[in-house]
Design a protein around this motif. Structure first.
Motif, PDB file in Angstrom:
ATOM      1  N   TRP A 107       1.146  -1.492  -0.350  1.00  0.00           N
ATOM      2  CA  TRP A 107       0.088   0.131  -0.183  1.00  0.00           C
ATOM      3  C   TRP A 107       0.782   1.149   0.288  1.00  0.00           C
ATOM      4  O   TRP A 107       0.368   2.185  -1.007  1.00  0.00           O
ATOM      5  N   PHE A 108       2.007   1.566   0.471  1.00  0.00           N
ATOM      6  CA  PHE A 108       2.704   2.262   0.736  1.00  0.00           C
ATOM      7  C   PHE A 108       3.932   2.612  -0.766  1.00  0.00           C
ATOM      8  O   PHE A 108       3.737   4.069  -1.005  1.00  0.00           O
ATOM      9  N   ALA A 109       4.064   1.622  -0.847  1.00  0.00           N
ATOM     10  CA  ALA A 109       4.836   1.918  -1.977  1.00  0.00           C
ATOM     11  C   ALA A 109       3.735   2.434  -3.313  1.00  0.00           C
ATOM     12  O   ALA A 109       4.460   2.656  -4.550  1.00  0.00           O
ATOM     13  N   THR A 110       2.700   2.198  -3.570  1.00  0.00           N
ATOM     14  CA  THR A 110       1.500   2.481  -4.746  1.00  0.00           C
ATOM     15  C   THR A 110       0.790   3.741  -4.509  1.00  0.00           C
ATOM     16  O   THR A 110       0.767   4.677  -5.036  1.00  0.00           O
ATOM     17  N   VAL A 111       0.781   4.551  -2.908  1.00  0.00           N
ATOM     18  CA  VAL A 111       0.768   5.423  -2.395  1.00  0.00           C
ATOM     19  C   VAL A 111       1.064   6.686  -2.245  1.00  0.00           C
ATOM     20  O   VAL A 111       1.335   7.915  -2.733  1.00  0.00           O
ATOM     21  N   LEU A 112       2.488   6.379  -2.433  1.00  0.00           N
ATOM     22  CA  LEU A 112       3.595   7.446  -2.209  1.00  0.00           C
ATOM     23  C   LEU A 112       3.395   8.523  -3.151  1.00  0.00           C
ATOM     24  O   LEU A 112       3.303  10.039  -2.484  1.00  0.00           O
ATOM     25  N   PRO A 113       2.488   8.438  -4.465  1.00  0.00           N
ATOM     26  CA  PRO A 113       2.319  10.016  -5.226  1.00  0.00           C
ATOM     27  C   PRO A 113       1.518  10.428  -4.237  1.00  0.00           C
ATOM     28  O   PRO A 113       1.043  12.193  -4.880  1.00  0.00           O
ATOM     29  N   TRP A 114       0.566  10.135  -4.057  1.00  0.00           N
ATOM     30  CA  TRP A 114      -1.039  10.880  -3.724  1.00  0.00           C
ATOM     31  C   TRP A 114      -0.356  11.486  -2.156  1.00  0.00           C
ATOM     32  O   TRP A 114      -0.775  12.308  -1.548  1.00  0.00           O
ATOM     33  N   ALA A 115       0.452  11.281  -1.652  1.00  0.00           N
ATOM     34  CA  ALA A 115       1.015  11.270  -0.021  1.00  0.00           C
ATOM     35  C   ALA A 115       1.928  12.530   0.171  1.00  0.00           C
ATOM     36  O   ALA A 115       1.697  12.960   0.787  1.00  0.00           O
ATOM     37  N   LEU A 116       2.498  13.190  -1.449  1.00  0.00           N
ATOM     38  CA  LEU A 116       2.943  14.601  -1.594  1.00  0.00           C
ATOM     39  C   LEU A 116       1.666  15.584  -2.151  1.00  0.00           C
ATOM     40  O   LEU A 116       2.063  16.751  -2.134  1.00  0.00           O
ATOM     41  N   THR A 120      -7.515  16.898  -0.331  1.00  0.00           N
ATOM     42  CA  THR A 120      -8.307  15.884   0.660  1.00  0.00           C
ATOM     43  C   THR A 120      -8.815  14.640   0.332  1.00  0.00           C
ATOM     44  O   THR A 120      -8.575  13.766   1.151  1.00  0.00           O
ATOM     45  N   ASP A 121      -7.999  13.845   0.011  1.00  0.00           N
ATOM     46  CA  ASP A 121      -8.190  12.632  -0.880  1.00  0.00           C
ATOM     47  C   ASP A 121      -6.798  11.404   0.266  1.00  0.00           C
ATOM     48  O   ASP A 121      -7.605  10.694   0.519  1.00  0.00           O
ATOM     49  N   MET A 122      -5.894  11.993   0.941  1.00  0.00           N
ATOM     50  CA  MET A 122      -5.634  11.285   1.542  1.00  0.00           C
ATOM     51  C   MET A 122      -5.608  11.535   3.184  1.00  0.00           C
ATOM     52  O   MET A 122      -5.853   9.741   4.077  1.00  0.00           O
ATOM     53  N   PHE A 123      -6.762  12.380   3.274  1.00  0.00           N
ATOM     54  CA  PHE A 123      -7.149  12.998   4.911  1.00  0.00           C
ATOM     55  C   PHE A 123      -8.455  12.417   4.808  1.00  0.00           C
ATOM     56  O   PHE A 123      -8.350  11.411   5.616  1.00  0.00           O
ATOM     57  N   GLU A 325     -11.206   8.317 -12.242  1.00  0.00           N
ATOM     58  CA  GLU A 325     -10.127   9.081 -11.175  1.00  0.00           C
ATOM     59  C   GLU A 325      -9.662   8.291  -9.995  1.00  0.00           C
ATOM     60  O   GLU A 325      -9.991   7.611  -9.242  1.00  0.00           O
ATOM     61  N   PRO A 326      -8.167   7.959 -10.406  1.00  0.00           N
ATOM     62  CA  PRO A 326      -7.293   7.133  -9.324  1.00  0.00           C
ATOM     63  C   PRO A 326      -7.790   7.503  -8.073  1.00  0.00           C
ATOM     64  O   PRO A 326      -7.796   6.409  -7.539  1.00  0.00           O
ATOM     65  N   ARG A 327      -7.106   8.783  -8.037  1.00  0.00           N
ATOM     66  CA  ARG A 327      -7.833   9.589  -6.119  1.00  0.00           C
ATOM     67  C   ARG A 327      -8.459   9.127  -5.377  1.00  0.00           C
ATOM     68  O   ARG A 327      -8.839   9.433  -4.919  1.00  0.00           O
ATOM     69  N   TYR A 328     -10.219   9.133  -7.059  1.00  0.00           N
ATOM     70  CA  TYR A 328     -10.796   8.542  -5.850  1.00  0.00           C
ATOM     71  C   TYR A 328     -11.184   7.279  -5.453  1.00  0.00           C
ATOM     72  O   TYR A 328     -12.017   6.989  -4.265  1.00  0.00           O
ATOM     73  N   TYR A 329      -9.909   6.633  -5.656  1.00  0.00           N
ATOM     74  CA  TYR A 329     -10.527   5.348  -5.234  1.00  0.00           C
ATOM     75  C   TYR A 329      -8.870   4.116  -4.577  1.00  0.00           C
ATOM     76  O   TYR A 329      -8.876   3.779  -4.157  1.00  0.00           O
ATOM     77  N   LEU A 330      -8.704   5.414  -3.591  1.00  0.00           N
ATOM     78  CA  LEU A 330      -7.359   5.333  -2.836  1.00  0.00           C
ATOM     79  C   LEU A 330      -7.747   5.161  -1.564  1.00  0.00           C
ATOM     80  O   LEU A 330      -7.489   4.467  -1.036  1.00  0.00           O
ATOM     81  N   TYR A 331      -9.052   5.707  -1.348  1.00  0.00           N
ATOM     82  CA  TYR A 331     -10.246   4.856   0.031  1.00  0.00           C
ATOM     83  C   TYR A 331     -10.319   3.595   0.481  1.00  0.00           C
ATOM     84  O   TYR A 331     -10.514   2.534   1.331  1.00  0.00           O
ATOM     85  N   ILE A 332     -10.254   2.461  -1.269  1.00  0.00           N
ATOM     86  CA  ILE A 332     -10.659   1.356  -0.661  1.00  0.00           C
ATOM     87  C   ILE A 332      -9.968   0.673  -1.771  1.00  0.00           C
ATOM     88  O   ILE A 332      -9.538  -1.111  -1.919  1.00  0.00           O
ATOM     89  N   LEU A 333      -8.245   1.485  -2.124  1.00  0.00           N
ATOM     90  CA  LEU A 333      -7.026   0.940  -2.977  1.00  0.00           C
ATOM     91  C   LEU A 333      -6.420  -0.751  -2.142  1.00  0.00           C
ATOM     92  O   LEU A 333      -6.679  -1.957  -2.797  1.00  0.00           O
ATOM     93  N   SER A 334      -6.630  -0.407  -0.572  1.00  0.00           N
ATOM     94  CA  SER A 334      -5.823  -0.855   0.639  1.00  0.00           C
ATOM     95  C   SER A 334      -6.579  -3.001   0.358  1.00  0.00           C
ATOM     96  O   SER A 334      -6.207  -3.274   0.446  1.00  0.00           O
ATOM     97  N   PHE A 335      -8.466  -2.784   0.553  1.00  0.00           N
ATOM     98  CA  PHE A 335      -9.083  -3.330  -0.091  1.00  0.00           C
ATOM     99  C   PHE A 335      -8.553  -4.483  -0.623  1.00  0.00           C
ATOM    100  O   PHE A 335      -8.783  -5.692  -1.210  1.00  0.00           O
ATOM    101  N   PHE A 336      -7.676  -4.022  -2.177  1.00  0.00           N
ATOM    102  CA  PHE A 336      -7.385  -5.168  -3.234  1.00  0.00           C
ATOM    103  C   PHE A 336      -5.688  -5.455  -3.169  1.00  0.00           C
ATOM    104  O   PHE A 336      -5.542  -6.447  -3.192  1.00  0.00           O
ATOM    105  N   VAL A 337      -5.652  -4.329  -2.513  1.00  0.00           N
ATOM    106  CA  VAL A 337      -3.729  -5.141  -2.460  1.00  0.00           C
ATOM    107  C   VAL A 337      -3.946  -5.682  -1.560  1.00  0.00           C
ATOM    108  O   VAL A 337      -3.038  -6.607  -1.422  1.00  0.00           O
TER     109      VAL A 337
END
Length: 508
Positions: A107-116, A120-123, A325-337
């Motif tokens: 999950w960390f390896a995937t979301v790094l671009p959005w972390a910077l 509101t996406d990561m929040f 939009e990829p960012r819309y799905y960040l909050y459910i990404l971990s379930f697939f990872v």
């Protein structure tokens, strides 16, 4: 330790991110940063599509940091770390710590671009993870957990309205699955407590909205849906939403406008969005293991574990109402990872293998996991570099040149809000003008003071590209800032003979 290492890496990488980009961070300058400043000054936020929690948190953090953009990207970094820890928490509670750790690595390896990214996406993703982690604390759904999850879900809804799927998920889990084998009366009482907590968290803001504007539940999400279903194919822009606002006034009006088309388009979205999600969000090679992980996971899980997947399922169905939009799905990404390490480390039965065979099997699966993580990390680092390289830093130069030389109560016509925010000017969205004269007529009607025209405006409004030549003596337009690379010009707009040429140029 992993979270600490990622935190340090993100803070170092974030120091190179000096200016919000023209993509996701447009909303930061257009809505969230101004609303954060309004809230800390006791004013009402103006963005109708979201709740006040993100700009409120951003405004408070800005009081400590003193730079709204630095506060925004810092909030995203901290949210990323907390989101990872909450994700680790609910996976460990329902499965085991090893699976939780390997899920966290991917999950960390995937979301790094959005972390910077200042958005509101990561929040929002962090609050979703906190809501779910609190519901399954210590591996059970208890009355105490329901209360705390109600609090977090209420806060999540105060951030984005699509968080409505979270309480719906709780209702369906308790009514349909009943993973704790509670009696019907106990389930209804628990739901009543949950609903009461959720409503109490949202009630103060609803009252404030009702007193301020007469609309207790304010949202323009239906305009995004209308733009996607009935607007230009593959395009959802501010222009599309403005057109949709003239035609629709509610979600019901959007659904019933052309019901057959709406249903057909929605069903096709389910396939298209899922394919896009796997290829652009989960990414290669992780998406190769998602189906295998699901086929090995779902036949053997218990009701509590199954209930966890109600949340991504409902969220995905809701997100199919809008463009992908990829960012819309960040909050459910971990379930697939999660399905990737489950397939690699939890699904294989090695009882029949010899000791050397077991060691070889574990080593091979470890290598596959490491290669997958390295690929995801490579893609993320590459994207971070691209995002930083594409920052419109020329606007920092323009804002510095304009500082003290423009009226802070003035207005500027621009396609993006960045320069307006940096220069304390109110941004007027660039019109669909086909000629300079048409643009000037629009500016005169709006009494705009300044105009920004650069390469992005040329790409979207090519009919006006003569504005890129400051040597053209254009009526009522005086260039006051000129940058050659990339080509960027700020014009002072004049509306009378006395005003023409009154401003000197600002060279760069």
């Amino acid at each position: 330790m992993l979270s600490f290492i990622v935190l340090i890496g993100l803070l170092v990488a974030g120091s190179f991110h000096q200016m919000g980009g023209y993509g996701v961070e447009t909303d930061f300058y257009w809505a969230y940063a101004p609303d954060a400043q309004r809230i800390v000054h006791g004013e009402m936020p103006q963005e109708p599509g979201v709740g006040p929690l993100y700009p409120l948190t951003l405004g408070v953090l800005n009081l400590v940091i003193g730079d709204i953009f630095v506060a925004g990207k810092t909030l995203s970094v901290l949210s990323t770390i907390l989101c990872g820890l909450f994700t680790f928490g609910f996976v460990r509670s329902l499965f085991n710590a090893r699976l939780a750790f390997f899920t966290l690595v991917l999950w960390f390896a995937t979301v790094l671009p959005w972390a910077l990214v200042a958005s509101t996406d990561m929040f929002f993703s962090m609050l979703v993870a906190a809501s779910i982690a609190s519901l399954y604390h210590k591996g059970v759904i208890s009355r105490r957990n329901i209360v705390f999850s109600g609090i977090f879900m209420g806060l999540t809804y105060l951030t984005r309205h699509n968080a409505v799927v979270l309480p719906i998920g709780v209702v369906l889990i308790l009514i349909l699955l009943n993973p704790e084998s509670w009696s019907l009366s106990l389930r209804l009482r628990s739901l009543a407590i949950f609903a009461g907590v959720f409503v109490l968290v949202n009630l103060p803001w609803s009252i404030i909205q009702a007193l301020a504007g007469g609309d207790a539940v304010r949202s323009d999400s239906y305009l995004i849906i209308a733009s996607h279903f009935y607007g230009r194919p593959g395009v959802v822009s501010s222009e599309d939403m403005r057109l949709a606002a003239k035609q629709f006034d509610s979600l019901w009006s959007v659904v019933t406008y052309d019901f057959a088309h709406f249903v057909k388009h929605y069903l096709s979205n389910i396939y298209r969005h899922f394919n896009d999600f796997l290829t652009t969000s989960v990414k290669f090679p992780a998406f190769l293991f998602v189906a295998a992980g699901a086929l090995t996971l779902f036949p053997k899980i218990n009701k509590r574990q199954l209930s966890l997947f109600f949340f991504p399922a409902l969220s995905f169905l809701l997100l199919c109402l809008v463009h992908y939009e990829p960012r819309y799905y960040l909050y459910i990404l971990s379930f697939f990872v999660l399905l990737v390490p489950f397939f690699l480390f939890e699904s294989f039965k090695e009882e029949m293998l010899s000791e050397p065979g077991k060691r070889l099997s574990k080593a091979l699966r470890g290598v596959v996991f490491a290669v997958t993580a390295c690929f995801l990390l490579f893609f993320s680092v590459k994207e971070v570099k691209q995002n930083i390289a594409q920052e419109p830093r020329e606007l920092l130069k323009a804002a510095a040149a304009l500082h003290g030389k423009v009226d802070p109560r003035g207005t500027i016509i621009a396609r993006k809000p960045h320069l307006g925010f940096l220069s304390k000017l109110q941004t007027i969205y660039f019109p669909e003008a086909k000629s300079v004269q048409e643009l000037l007529a629009f500016a005169a009607a709006k009494r705009a003071d300044y105009l920004l025209y650069g390469e992005i405006e040329r790409d979207r409004r090519p009919e006006l590209q003569e504005l890129l030549d400051p040597g053209n003596e254009l009526e009522r337009m005086t260039p006051i800032f000129v940058l050659d690379n990339p080509k960027t010009i700020v014009y002072k707009l004049n509306y009378s003979t006395a005003e023409e040429g009154s401003d000197g140029g600002i060279g760069s």
